[in-house]
Design a protein around this motif. Structure first.
Motif, PDB file in Angstrom:
ATOM      1  N   ALA A  99      10.031   9.596   0.346  1.00 44.56           N
ATOM      2  CA  ALA A  99       9.293   9.305  -0.882  1.00 44.56           C
ATOM      3  C   ALA A  99       9.982   8.186  -1.669  1.00 44.56           C
ATOM      4  O   ALA A  99      11.195   8.183  -1.837  1.00 44.56           O
ATOM      5  N   ASP A 100       9.158   7.243  -2.133  1.00 40.90           N
ATOM      6  CA  ASP A 100       9.655   6.092  -2.871  1.00 40.90           C
ATOM      7  C   ASP A 100       8.458   5.433  -3.543  1.00 40.90           C
ATOM      8  O   ASP A 100       7.369   5.394  -2.961  1.00 40.90           O
ATOM      9  N   PRO A 101       8.602   4.929  -4.758  1.00 39.53           N
ATOM     10  CA  PRO A 101       7.456   4.291  -5.420  1.00 39.53           C
ATOM     11  C   PRO A 101       6.827   3.171  -4.605  1.00 39.53           C
ATOM     12  O   PRO A 101       5.600   2.994  -4.632  1.00 39.53           O
ATOM     13  N   GLY A 102       7.639   2.428  -3.856  1.00 36.25           N
ATOM     14  CA  GLY A 102       7.086   1.354  -3.049  1.00 36.25           C
ATOM     15  C   GLY A 102       6.383   1.845  -1.796  1.00 36.25           C
ATOM     16  O   GLY A 102       5.402   1.253  -1.351  1.00 36.25           O
ATOM     17  N   LEU A 103       6.868   2.943  -1.213  1.00 40.98           N
ATOM     18  CA  LEU A 103       6.305   3.438   0.038  1.00 40.98           C
ATOM     19  C   LEU A 103       5.075   4.312  -0.161  1.00 40.98           C
ATOM     20  O   LEU A 103       4.315   4.524   0.772  1.00 40.98           O
ATOM     21  N   LEU A 104       4.876   4.833  -1.366  1.00 39.82           N
ATOM     22  CA  LEU A 104       3.764   5.741  -1.614  1.00 39.82           C
ATOM     23  C   LEU A 104       2.654   5.110  -2.445  1.00 39.82           C
ATOM     24  O   LEU A 104       1.904   5.807  -3.120  1.00 39.82           O
ATOM     25  N   GLY A 105       2.558   3.796  -2.414  1.00 38.16           N
ATOM     26  CA  GLY A 105       1.406   3.126  -3.003  1.00 38.16           C
ATOM     27  C   GLY A 105       1.496   2.804  -4.472  1.00 38.16           C
ATOM     28  O   GLY A 105       0.570   2.184  -5.017  1.00 38.16           O
ATOM     29  N   ILE A 106       2.564   3.201  -5.159  1.00 37.01           N
ATOM     30  CA  ILE A 106       2.658   2.949  -6.597  1.00 37.01           C
ATOM     31  C   ILE A 106       2.756   1.452  -6.871  1.00 37.01           C
ATOM     32  O   ILE A 106       2.025   0.905  -7.713  1.00 37.01           O
ATOM     33  N   ASN A 107       3.640   0.762  -6.158  1.00 37.02           N
ATOM     34  CA  ASN A 107       3.789  -0.678  -6.369  1.00 37.02           C
ATOM     35  C   ASN A 107       2.514  -1.432  -6.010  1.00 37.02           C
ATOM     36  O   ASN A 107       2.080  -2.328  -6.741  1.00 37.02           O
ATOM     37  N   ALA A 108       1.916  -1.080  -4.867  1.00 33.39           N
ATOM     38  CA  ALA A 108       0.714  -1.787  -4.433  1.00 33.39           C
ATOM     39  C   ALA A 108      -0.460  -1.536  -5.367  1.00 33.39           C
ATOM     40  O   ALA A 108      -1.240  -2.446  -5.658  1.00 33.39           O
ATOM     41  N   GLY A 109      -0.598  -0.294  -5.842  1.00 32.26           N
ATOM     42  CA  GLY A 109      -1.674   0.009  -6.774  1.00 32.26           C
ATOM     43  C   GLY A 109      -1.524  -0.742  -8.073  1.00 32.26           C
ATOM     44  O   GLY A 109      -2.491  -1.313  -8.609  1.00 32.26           O
ATOM     45  N   ALA A 110      -0.298  -0.758  -8.606  1.00 29.30           N
ATOM     46  CA  ALA A 110      -0.045  -1.510  -9.830  1.00 29.30           C
ATOM     47  C   ALA A 110      -0.294  -3.002  -9.603  1.00 29.30           C
ATOM     48  O   ALA A 110      -0.867  -3.687 -10.464  1.00 29.30           O
ATOM     49  N   VAL A 168       6.455  11.841   7.567  1.00 30.56           N
ATOM     50  CA  VAL A 168       6.080  10.646   8.316  1.00 30.56           C
ATOM     51  C   VAL A 168       4.619  10.295   8.069  1.00 30.56           C
ATOM     52  O   VAL A 168       4.265   9.125   7.891  1.00 30.56           O
ATOM     53  N   ARG A 169       3.716  11.303   8.033  1.00 30.91           N
ATOM     54  CA  ARG A 169       2.304  11.026   7.766  1.00 30.91           C
ATOM     55  C   ARG A 169       2.117  10.417   6.383  1.00 30.91           C
ATOM     56  O   ARG A 169       1.295   9.513   6.186  1.00 30.91           O
ATOM     57  N   LEU A 170       2.867  10.910   5.418  1.00 28.46           N
ATOM     58  CA  LEU A 170       2.758  10.376   4.067  1.00 28.46           C
ATOM     59  C   LEU A 170       3.243   8.929   4.028  1.00 28.46           C
ATOM     60  O   LEU A 170       2.647   8.082   3.348  1.00 28.46           O
ATOM     61  N   ALA A 171       4.310   8.627   4.765  1.00 32.80           N
ATOM     62  CA  ALA A 171       4.801   7.255   4.816  1.00 32.80           C
ATOM     63  C   ALA A 171       3.798   6.336   5.503  1.00 32.80           C
ATOM     64  O   ALA A 171       3.570   5.198   5.071  1.00 32.80           O
ATOM     65  N   LEU A 172       3.159   6.824   6.580  1.00 33.35           N
ATOM     66  CA  LEU A 172       2.151   6.023   7.266  1.00 33.35           C
ATOM     67  C   LEU A 172       0.931   5.788   6.377  1.00 33.35           C
ATOM     68  O   LEU A 172       0.373   4.684   6.343  1.00 33.35           O
ATOM     69  N   ALA A 173       0.508   6.823   5.660  1.00 38.08           N
ATOM     70  CA  ALA A 173      -0.608   6.663   4.727  1.00 38.08           C
ATOM     71  C   ALA A 173      -0.247   5.671   3.635  1.00 38.08           C
ATOM     72  O   ALA A 173      -1.075   4.836   3.234  1.00 38.08           O
ATOM     73  N   GLY A 174       0.996   5.735   3.153  1.00 45.29           N
ATOM     74  CA  GLY A 174       1.436   4.783   2.139  1.00 45.29           C
ATOM     75  C   GLY A 174       1.431   3.359   2.657  1.00 45.29           C
ATOM     76  O   GLY A 174       1.020   2.434   1.946  1.00 45.29           O
ATOM     77  N   ALA A 175       1.856   3.173   3.908  1.00 49.00           N
ATOM     78  CA  ALA A 175       1.852   1.834   4.492  1.00 49.00           C
ATOM     79  C   ALA A 175       0.428   1.300   4.635  1.00 49.00           C
ATOM     80  O   ALA A 175       0.153   0.126   4.348  1.00 49.00           O
ATOM     81  N   ALA A 176      -0.496   2.171   5.070  1.00 52.11           N
ATOM     82  CA  ALA A 176      -1.882   1.746   5.257  1.00 52.11           C
ATOM     83  C   ALA A 176      -2.544   1.393   3.920  1.00 52.11           C
ATOM     84  O   ALA A 176      -3.184   0.346   3.781  1.00 52.11           O
TER      85      ALA A 176
END
Length: 347
Positions: free
Chosen positions: A104-115, A163-171
């Protein structure tokens, strides 16, 4: 009586903590952070002696050019870097504790990309929007990115896993990044957005520091107040519920604190990742699993890492600056691959 006491103590989860080491890290880290801030203020296109920095801070003379450089350019930049490091690191610690997900990380879970996506829309449609309102839109974008990641990750068969959460975050991050670039190309704001995606504290002014610090400070205070509950929650939802904790309320409070700190940080310096991934792991390895120590140690070490990265960005190829995000990624990417490989073995 003794049997009952032994059974009660045996039913409580035992937490491995190292308070002495934690106190040493806090004291030493704060001293190193103070020295790093002083060095950050003195290093740049115009090298300034540390004695001049001291004089400018405590005996400011507006007639001296170096004093003006320190107060108007160097000091807000250094303080913003430290605050951003604190925000990202504490956000990552909260996320890892609540989700029991080491990735878990703000960058890996879509927070940075969403912002970033919402900020791209703001740059395109509201170019004159003041920073005080821009930061609110950054919070909204961070929430959208996180919601999409958890939604996509939950659809997978077998539910969420690290791992699934990280892959979803990357996608999701790739999708939002592509949309942001499309908006940038269509509305011809590519240069502004490219500077934001590179990440950095160059050009930070006092106005941004004044607006950002209450959000970061409030988030850290809230995280410290919530730290005991996060420690219990990190043992598992069933154990936490058995100990009488309202897990849903704790997760909601933790999510709000994460969005506030990460959203404020992203709006100020751009998409700098991996601080929230690496620093909590380092803190946990040093002080144990009690988040009453992990969170303050993460705050100090996160601020120190960001300040040192900013110094390195100016010293690698002077007078040009290397993007801070690239420097931190040199540490974060190998660390992420190591964690992903370790988690894969446990699936």
């Amino acid at each position: 009586m003794n049997t009952t006491t032994e059974a009660s103590s045996a039913s409580r989860p035992q937490l491995r903590t190292r308070p002495v080491i934690a106190v040493m890290i806090l004291i030493g880290g704060l001293a190193a952070l103070a020295l790093g801030l002083a060095t950050s203020i003195s290093v740049g296109a115009a090298d300034i002696r540390l004695q001049t920095v001291w004089e400018a801070l405590f005996r400011f003379n507006p007639d001296l050019t170096q004093h003006q450089i320190i107060w108007e350019l160097r000091l807000p930049r250094a303080l913003a870097g430290a605050m951003v490091g604190v925000g990202f690191a504490v956000s990552g610690a909260i996320m890892q504790g609540m989700t029991r997900n080491p990735l878990a990380d703000p960058g890996l879970l879509g927070i940075n990309a969403g912002a970033g996506f919402v900020l791209a829309l703001c740059f395109a449609f509201f170019p004159q929007l003041p920073f005080s309102q821009l930061i609110l839109f950054s919070f909204i974008g961070a929430a959208i990115g996180t919601g999409l990641v958890y939604g996509v990750g939950s659809v997978a068969k077998g539910g969420l896993s690290p791992v699934r959460l990280a892959l979803a975050g990357a996608a999701v991050s790739a999708l939002l990044l592509a949309l942001s670039e499309g908006v940038a190309i269509y509305f011809k704001i590519s240069q502004d957005l490219a500077f934001w995606y590179a990440g950095g504290v160059s050009g930070t002014k006092w106005m941004q520091v004044r607006i950002m610090w209450p959000w970061i400070a409030g988030g850290v205070i809230g995280a410290l107040l919530l730290s005991r509950s996060i420690t219990v929650l990190s043992l598992g939802d069933e154990i936490a519920a058995g100990l009488g904790q309202r897990t849903g309320l704790v997760k909601l409070a933790g999510a709000l604190l994460t969005l506030v700190m990460a959203g404020a940080s992203v709006s100020a310096v751009g998409a700098i990742g991996f601080i929230g991934l690496v620093i909590p792991h380092v803190s946990r390895a040093l002080v144990g699993v009690d988040y009453r120590w992990i969170i303050p140690c993460s705050a100090v070490l996160g601020g120190l890492l960001m300040v040192l990265a900013d110094i390195g960005a100016r010293m690698i190829h002077p007078p040009f600056e290397t993007p801070i995000g690239a420097l931190i990624a040199l540490i974060g990417v190998p660390f992420f691959l190591y964690l992903a490989r370790r988690e894969r073995r446990t699936l």
